[in-house]
Design a protein around this motif. Structure first.
Motif, PDB file in Angstrom:
ATOM      1  N   GLY A   1      -4.303   1.293 -16.540  1.00 57.47           N
ATOM      2  CA  GLY A   1      -4.649   2.417 -15.683  1.00 57.47           C
ATOM      3  C   GLY A   1      -5.361   1.941 -14.436  1.00 57.47           C
ATOM      4  O   GLY A   1      -6.318   1.161 -14.518  1.00 57.47           O
TER       5      GLY A   1
ATOM      6  N   GLN B   1       0.486   1.784 -16.682  1.00 57.40           N
ATOM      7  CA  GLN B   1       1.001   3.055 -17.196  1.00 57.40           C
ATOM      8  C   GLN B   1       0.562   4.256 -16.361  1.00 57.40           C
ATOM      9  O   GLN B   1       1.258   5.260 -16.326  1.00 57.40           O
ATOM     10  N   GLU B   2      -0.589   4.175 -15.722  1.00 55.90           N
ATOM     11  CA  GLU B   2      -1.093   5.282 -14.904  1.00 55.90           C
ATOM     12  C   GLU B   2      -1.567   4.745 -13.566  1.00 55.90           C
ATOM     13  O   GLU B   2      -2.303   3.753 -13.521  1.00 55.90           O
TER      14      GLU B   2
ATOM     15  N   TYR C   1      -3.186   6.213  -9.856  1.00 50.49           N
ATOM     16  CA  TYR C   1      -3.697   7.304  -9.019  1.00 50.49           C
ATOM     17  C   TYR C   1      -4.016   6.737  -7.635  1.00 50.49           C
ATOM     18  O   TYR C   1      -4.879   5.855  -7.499  1.00 50.49           O
TER      19      TYR C   1
ATOM     20  N   PHE D   1       2.533   7.862 -15.474  1.00 47.01           N
ATOM     21  CA  PHE D   1       1.884   8.871 -14.628  1.00 47.01           C
ATOM     22  C   PHE D   1       1.624   8.270 -13.257  1.00 47.01           C
ATOM     23  O   PHE D   1       1.077   7.175 -13.136  1.00 47.01           O
TER      24      PHE D   1
END
Length: 472
Positions: free
Chosen positions: A322, A350-351, A353, A379
């Motif tokens: 992440g 996996q993620e 932002y 994501f």
């Protein structure tokens, strides 16, 4: 019907026993194990302090999950239980049936009380007796200090009566009591009180730390040696720590803070919100990380090109799952730095932002190849950036081959706004239709979410509710 009748008999037996508290206490040595939890609950809710005190001394389980019965901390009940423990601790030869080694004051373990009070259907008697079998095996082990587990959420300027009493009780019995805490959260409390509380806690029990205070970096430097003693911490969040432009010892404080990371050998998740004290010296912290991280968040701050370069070179980033850089301005950073970082974590990420990072078409263009190699990505959020329909089409093309990508949050294309930055409904509807057509041409069933800010030019950070575009 047959399943419920025995439970009613247990309840009736418990209420009957408590009508004569003295007789109940005398009968505890012969009380069936299955009656202890329901009787304890009756005594707890009826505030039968003497019965509670006696039951603690005969408790036939390793753990007494008292916190699961307390919606709110209750000092009188705590005092009764601790009085019972005091008697137990001074006994050279404790009652043989007592197996108690852990007093759990956390708001957990409701399942234990539900099971023994009959709220669950009891499928088999062996399952019910499993805790007792576990307790008996532990009686063969050497006697160790009794453990008391609590949740520490330090949010007031002064300690409440419950915590004050508990800390005082532990302080007088440090040799025979270990006060343990898995999760520590500090919102607002004077440093003197924080140090007093933590001096009573087994710091190596703590696994998650959240510091969400408006501390100056000098206060964090004072707290840092305590953090360094929390050698089993796995998750660390530091938020709203600020610096002063007039602070002459700022660099020394940063060294004092980051050096403690050398002692955190089990750290897996690191979240730094608004860490202005790290701008230009992120490498100091990165060099002190002793294990690979699985999640990293550095948000709402400025990072220099050297910071981003050190981030991509740090060995602890190699297994990252992440990554959150939301609010980190990338507008004026070298465009090749973020793609290098993405390449490094492509096999595990996996993620991702990247919200409100000032990313524009030219930045995203350099990232597309790296993004397309993030094969585990599930994501991805780019909300709050100013992107054109053309670059969003290329983005959707490059990410269409990612097999695990299931949640995608993107900004409304800039063609949907007027020259003043106001969202135009007609243009927005047209952009939605064009995005749907892109998904149709790509041919893969997919749902993307697009979200707009009230104004992309005025600095408003509020997002409208995301709208889905669905192609099945």
């Amino acid at each position: 019907m047959s399943v419920q009748n025995p439970l009613r008999l247990l309840d009736l037996a418990g209420m009957s026993l408590l009508r004569d508290e003295a007789s109940t206490i005398t009968a505890l040595k012969d009380l069936p194990t299955e009656l202890f939890p329901p009787l304890f609950m009756e005594a707890f809710y009826g505030r039968h302090s003497e019965t509670l005190k006696a039951m603690v001394q005969a408790w036939p389980f390793v753990r007494l999950p008292l916190g699961g019965l307390m919606m709110m901390p209750h000092l009188e009940t705590l005092q009764a239980v601790l009085d019972g423990l005091d008697i137990l601790l001074v006994q050279k030869d404790p009652p043989r049936r007592c197996k108690l080694r852990v007093l759990d004051l956390r708001n957990t373990s409701q399942d234990f009380w539900r099971m023994w009070s009959g709220y669950r259907v009891h499928g088999c008697s062996s399952a019910l007796m499993a805790p007792v079998a576990e307790d008996r095996s532990r009686t063969k082990q050497p006697v160790t200090p009794l453990e008391v587990f609590i949740e520490l959420h330090l949010k007031e300027r002064t300690l409440d009566g419950f915590l004050t009493y508990l800390i005082g009780w532990v302080e007088e019995r440090k040799a025979s009591i270990h006060l343990c805490c898995k999760k520590l959260k500090i919102v607002s409390m004077p440093m003197e009180n924080i140090k007093k509380v933590l001096s009573m806690v087994q710091l190596d029990c703590i696994q998650e730390v959240q510091v969400n205070c408006t501390w100056h970096v000098s206060s964090l430097a004072v707290f840092a040696p305590l953090l360094g003693q929390m050698g089993n911490v796995q998750r660390l969040l530091l938020s709203h720590i600020h610096v002063s432009a007039l602070e002459e010892q700022e660099e020394q404080h940063v060294v004092q803070i980051t050096s403690q990371f050398l002692r955190l050998h089990h750290l897996r998740g690191l979240h730094l919100e608004s860490p202005t004290y790290l701008e230009g010296c992120l490498d100091q912290m990165l060099r002190c990380l002793m294990s690979p991280l699985d999640s990293l968040a550095i948000t709402h701050c400025l990072l220099s090109d050297s910071d981003l370069s050190h981030l991509s070179q740090c060995p602890s980033m190699s297994q990252l799952k992440g990554l959150d850089l939301s609010g980190v301005s990338l507008t004026y950073s070298s465009p090749e730095l973020l793609p290098v970082l993405l390449e490094k974590v492509a096999a595990t990420l996996q993620e991702l932002y990247l919200e409100q990072c000032g990313i524009m078409d030219s930045h995203l263009e350099t990232m597309l190849q790296s993004l397309s190699r993030c094969s585990q990505l599930m994501f991805f959020s780019l909300r709050g950036n100013l992107l054109s329909m053309a670059i969003m089409e290329r983005l959707l093309q490059h990410t269409s081959g990612l097999p695990s990508l299931s949640q995608e949050l993107y900004p409304v294309p800039k063609e949907s706004y007027s020259s003043q930055g106001v969202l135009q409904l007609g243009r927005f509807i047209q952009c939605r239709a064009e995005l749907f057509e892109i998904l149709r041409v790509l041919g893969r069933p997919r749902i993307i979410w697009i979200s707009s800010s009230p104004c992309l030019h005025c600095g408003d950070n509020t997002f409208y509710r995301p709208q889905p575009i669905i192609y099945c």
